[in-house]
Design an enzyme around this catalytic site. Structure first.
Site, PDB file in Angstrom:
ATOM      1  N   SER A  60      11.317  62.352  68.504  1.00 20.20           N
ATOM      2  CA  SER A  60      11.788  61.980  67.156  1.00 20.20           C
ATOM      3  C   SER A  60      10.817  61.112  66.359  1.00 20.20           C
ATOM      4  O   SER A  60      11.046  60.870  65.170  1.00 20.20           O
ATOM      5  CB  SER A  60      13.116  61.238  67.258  1.00 20.20           C
ATOM      6  OG  SER A  60      14.135  62.148  67.536  1.00 20.20           O
ATOM      7  N   LYS A  63       9.714  62.573  63.245  1.00 21.09           N
ATOM      8  CA  LYS A  63      10.555  62.715  62.037  1.00 21.09           C
ATOM      9  C   LYS A  63       9.998  61.990  60.804  1.00 21.09           C
ATOM     10  O   LYS A  63       9.938  62.583  59.724  1.00 21.09           O
ATOM     11  CB  LYS A  63      11.979  62.241  62.348  1.00 21.09           C
ATOM     12  CG  LYS A  63      12.707  63.171  63.331  1.00 21.09           C
ATOM     13  CD  LYS A  63      14.009  62.549  63.807  1.00 21.09           C
ATOM     14  CE  LYS A  63      14.791  63.465  64.729  1.00 21.09           C
ATOM     15  NZ  LYS A  63      15.949  62.787  65.337  1.00 21.09           N
ATOM     16  N   TYR A 185      10.624  72.851  64.423  1.00 22.41           N
ATOM     17  CA  TYR A 185      11.116  71.514  64.792  1.00 22.41           C
ATOM     18  C   TYR A 185      10.895  71.257  66.293  1.00 22.41           C
ATOM     19  O   TYR A 185      10.412  70.192  66.688  1.00 22.41           O
ATOM     20  CB  TYR A 185      12.606  71.399  64.425  1.00 22.41           C
ATOM     21  CG  TYR A 185      13.261  70.133  64.934  1.00 22.41           C
ATOM     22  CD1 TYR A 185      12.972  68.890  64.368  1.00 22.41           C
ATOM     23  CD2 TYR A 185      14.159  70.176  66.004  1.00 22.41           C
ATOM     24  CE1 TYR A 185      13.562  67.732  64.855  1.00 22.41           C
ATOM     25  CE2 TYR A 185      14.751  69.018  66.488  1.00 22.41           C
ATOM     26  CZ  TYR A 185      14.450  67.801  65.913  1.00 22.41           C
ATOM     27  OH  TYR A 185      15.034  66.653  66.397  1.00 22.41           O
ATOM     28  N   TYR A 237      18.454  54.621  64.579  1.00 24.94           N
ATOM     29  CA  TYR A 237      19.801  55.212  64.558  1.00 24.94           C
ATOM     30  C   TYR A 237      20.895  54.149  64.443  1.00 24.94           C
ATOM     31  O   TYR A 237      20.768  53.213  63.657  1.00 24.94           O
ATOM     32  CB  TYR A 237      20.032  56.082  65.807  1.00 24.94           C
ATOM     33  CG  TYR A 237      18.914  57.031  66.056  1.00 24.94           C
ATOM     34  CD1 TYR A 237      18.626  58.029  65.128  1.00 24.94           C
ATOM     35  CD2 TYR A 237      18.112  56.934  67.178  1.00 24.94           C
ATOM     36  CE1 TYR A 237      17.588  58.911  65.334  1.00 24.94           C
ATOM     37  CE2 TYR A 237      17.070  57.817  67.395  1.00 24.94           C
ATOM     38  CZ  TYR A 237      16.816  58.795  66.470  1.00 24.94           C
ATOM     39  OH  TYR A 237      15.790  59.649  66.671  1.00 24.94           O
ATOM     40  N   VAL A 255      13.051  60.367  72.257  1.00 28.24           N
ATOM     41  CA  VAL A 255      13.620  60.474  73.616  1.00 28.24           C
ATOM     42  C   VAL A 255      12.548  60.745  74.671  1.00 28.24           C
ATOM     43  O   VAL A 255      12.841  60.723  75.865  1.00 28.24           O
ATOM     44  CB  VAL A 255      14.738  61.541  73.711  1.00 28.24           C
ATOM     45  CG1 VAL A 255      15.974  61.109  72.964  1.00 28.24           C
ATOM     46  CG2 VAL A 255      14.254  62.907  73.256  1.00 28.24           C
TER      47      VAL A 255
HETATM   48  O1  DON Z   1      16.130  67.054  68.682  1.00 29.64           O
HETATM   49  C1  DON Z   1      16.069  66.527  69.776  1.00 29.64           C
HETATM   50  O2  DON Z   1      17.051  66.397  70.460  1.00 29.64           O
HETATM   51  C2  DON Z   1      14.729  66.029  70.289  1.00 29.64           C
HETATM   52  N1  DON Z   1      13.720  66.983  70.132  1.00 29.64           N
HETATM   53  C3  DON Z   1      14.336  64.759  69.616  1.00 29.64           C
HETATM   54  C4  DON Z   1      15.410  63.715  69.671  1.00 29.64           C
HETATM   55  C5  DON Z   1      14.892  62.331  69.740  1.00 29.64           C
HETATM   56  O3  DON Z   1      13.779  62.052  70.115  1.00 29.64           O
HETATM   57  C6  DON Z   1      15.884  61.298  69.426  1.00 29.64           C
HETATM   58  N2  DON Z   1      15.285  59.994  69.486  1.00 29.64           N
HETATM   59  N3  DON Z   1      15.454  59.041  70.130  1.00 29.64           N
END
Ligand code: DON
Length: 428
Positions: A60, A63, A185, A237, A255
Site C-alpha cells: 500500500s 498508493k 493494481y 487508516y 502489508v
Molecule cells: O490490496 C491489498 O490488499 C494489498 N495489495 C495492499 C494492502 C496494504 O498494503 C494495506 N496496508 N497496510
C-alpha cells in the site's frame, strides 16, 4: 547519527508481536525477523541500520505514489471528481464508498487506490503499469522491479479487491474493465523496495518532489503537498489519529511490512519489519517511528521552525582552527546538518569551534548530537570548543564534557594554545 539509528534498532530488536499478512499467501513466507531502518536527509545523505538491503513488496505504500501520478497527469479537479480526501476511519480493504458522493472516501484505502490506478491515462494495462513503475523508480532513484511470485499470489487471492473493483464500476467511478485495472493494481503493490528506497521516496516527498540524490524534479510541489496532506489524514487508516498524535509525520504503511514517513523539508524515513497489527501496520515499524519522533523531536507540529537555516558561516580564523557559526532554532535535523558539515571538513582543522551564541532554541536531540560530535573529535585527537554564552547547549558542564567559552575570540586564543602544545608534542 549512525549510533542513534543503531541504538533505536537495538532497543526494538526483541519486538516480536504481530503476525505476517497471510491473506496474500506469498507474504506469509517471508522471514518474520527481518528488520531495517533507513533515513535520508533532505540533501540526500543516507543512514542505514539492520537489513537495509533486504527487498520486500511495496504494497500500500504504492498508493500515495499512484495518487501523485494521477494528480500529475490529469490534474486535481479530474482526480477529485472520482476520489475524496476524507479519512474513512475504516479498514484498508473496506468494501465501501462515501454515502453521499458514492466515491471512495480517500486514495489510501483500497477503493480509492484502485480508482487512482484507473485515472492514469494509458492505452493498455501494460502501458499504464510501465508509467507507474517508471514514476516510482524516479522517486527511489533506481529501477524498481516486480516480484512475480507476490503478483501471482495477489492475483490468485484478490477476491475482495475484485469486489471493490466491481462496486466502483457500478457507481460509475471506474470507466475501464475492473479486471484490467486490478491487474495493474496488483502489479504496483508487488514492486520490490528496500527500507533505503522508502527513505529516498520519503526524502523526495520531503523535498516537495525533487529527488535529493539525482537532483531531478519528479513531481510538482502542488502534487506533493496534496499527497502529503492525504498521507497525514489517511495514511495509517483507522490508526491515523493515534499516529498523528504520537508520531506526527505524514506516512504510509504496507502489508509487506514497510512504512515510509516524511518530515517535510527535512527527512525521509523507511522502516521494514513484516509482523503486522490488526490494522495492517507493521508493529515494530510503528514503534520505531514513535521512538524516532520522540527522541529526535520530529513531530511536524513542533518542528515548524527554521530548523535547517542553522549553519550561517564556516570560517578559519587561524590555520588549523575552524569556526562553525549556527543560528536560529537548532533542532535535530539542523544539528545533523552542522555535525555532518564539520565531519566532512575534518581534514581542514585540528580544533573545531561551534558558536551557538546566535541560536535561539535547541532541543535534546540536537544537544545530544553536538555532544557526540565533541567526543568523536576528542577520540580522534582533535579538540572541540563551544561558544555558548547563555549556556543553551550546556546546562551543567560536567554533563557534556565540553569546554565552553563566552566569545569566539576567547575560544580561538585557547585553541591556539592547544595547537601550540599539541604541535610541540607531535614534533617532539
Ligand atoms: O490490496 C491489498 O490488499 C494489498 N495489495 C495492499 C494492502 C496494504 O498494503 C494495506 N496496508 N497496510
Amino acid at each position: 547519527m549512525q549510533h542513534y539509528l543503531d541504538r533505536i534498532c537495538a532497543e526494538h530488536v526483541d519486538v516480536s508481536d504481530g503476525k505476517l499478512a497471510d491473506y496474500i499467501p506469498e507474504l506469509a513466507s517471508v522471514d518474520p525477523n527481518g528488520f531495517a531502518l533507513s533515513l535520508s536527509s533532505a540533501d540526500g545523505f543516507i543512514y542505514e541500520s539492520g537489513d537495509a538491503g533486504l527487498e520486500f513488496t511495496i504494497q500500500s505504500i504504492s498508493k500515495p505514489l499512484t495518487y501523485a501520478l494521477a494528480l500529475d497527469q490529469i490534474g486535481a479537479d479530474a482526480v477529485d471528481a472520482k476520489i475524496g480526501v476524507e479519512p474513512s476511519g475504516e479498514a484498508f480493504n473496506e468494501i465501501s464508498v462515501d454515502r453521499t458522493t458514492k466515491m471512495p472516501k480517500n486514495p489510501m484505502i483500497n477503493a480509492g487506490a484502485i480508482a487512482a490506478v484507473s485515472l492514469i491515462p494509458a492505452a493498455t494495462p501494460d502501458k499504464r503499469f510501465a508509467l507507474i513503475q517508471d514514476f516510482y523508480s524516479t522517486f527511489a532513484g533506481r529501477r524498481l522491479e516486480l516480484d512475480e511470485q507476490v503478483y501471482a499470489s495477489e492475483k490468485a487471492s484478490g477476491s475482495r479487491n475484485r469486489a471493490i473493483g466491481y462496486m466502483l464500476q457500478s457507481f460509475g467511478v471506474l470507466d475501464d474493465d475492473p479486471n484490467e485495472v486490478l491487474d495493474v493494481y496488483f502489479r504496483q503493490c508487488s514492486l520490490r523496495v528496500t527500507s533505503t528506497d522508502l527513505a529516498k521516496i520519503g526524502a523526495t516527498l520531503a523535498r516537495g518532489g525533487v529527488n535529493p540524490q539525482t537532483g531531478r524534479r519528479v513531481a510538482d510541489a502542488a502534487v506533493v503537498k496534496r499527497t502529503l496532506s492525504v498521507m497525514v489524514t489517511c495514511g495509517m487508516y483507522d490508526d491515523a489519529g493515534d499516529w498523528v498524535s504520537a508520531v506526527g509525520m505524514p506516512a504510509k504503511s504496507g502489508v509487506g511490512g514497510g512504512i515510509v514517513a516524511v518530515l517535510p523539508g527535512e527527512l525521509g524515513i523507511g522502516v521494514y519489519s513484516p509482523l503486522l497489527d490488526g490494522k495492517g501496520n507493521s508493529v515494530r515499524g510503528v514503534r520505531v517511528c514513535r521512538s524516532l519522533s520522540e527522541q529526535l523531536g520530529l513531530h511536524f507540529l513542533t518542528v515548524a521552525r527554521h530548523s535547517r537555516a542553522t549553519l550561517r558561516a564556516v570560517y578559519e580564523p587561524r590555520a588549523g582552527i575552524c569556526v562553525y557559526e549556527a543560528h536560529g532554532d537548532l533542532m535535530f535535523s539542523g544539528a545533523e546538518h552542522v555535525v555532518r558539515a564539520a565531519d566532512r571538513q575534518r581534514e581542514r582543522y585540528e580544533v573545531a569551534i561551534l558558536d551557538v551564541s546566535r541560536v535561539d532554541d535547541i532541543d535534546d536531540a540536537a544537544r545530544e548530537l553536538l555532544s557526540a560530535m565533541g567526543s568523536t573529535l576528542r577520540g580522534e585527537g582533535k579538540a572541540f570548543y563551544l561558544v555558548d554564552p547563555d549556556g543553551i547547549v550546556i546546562r551543567s558542564e560536567p554533563e557534556l564534557e565540553v569546554i565552553r567559552f563566552h566569545t569566539v575570540d576567547d575560544a580561538v586564543e585557547e585553541a591556539q594554545v592547544w595547537l601550540d602544545q599539541n604541535r610541540r608534542v607531535s614534533l617532539d
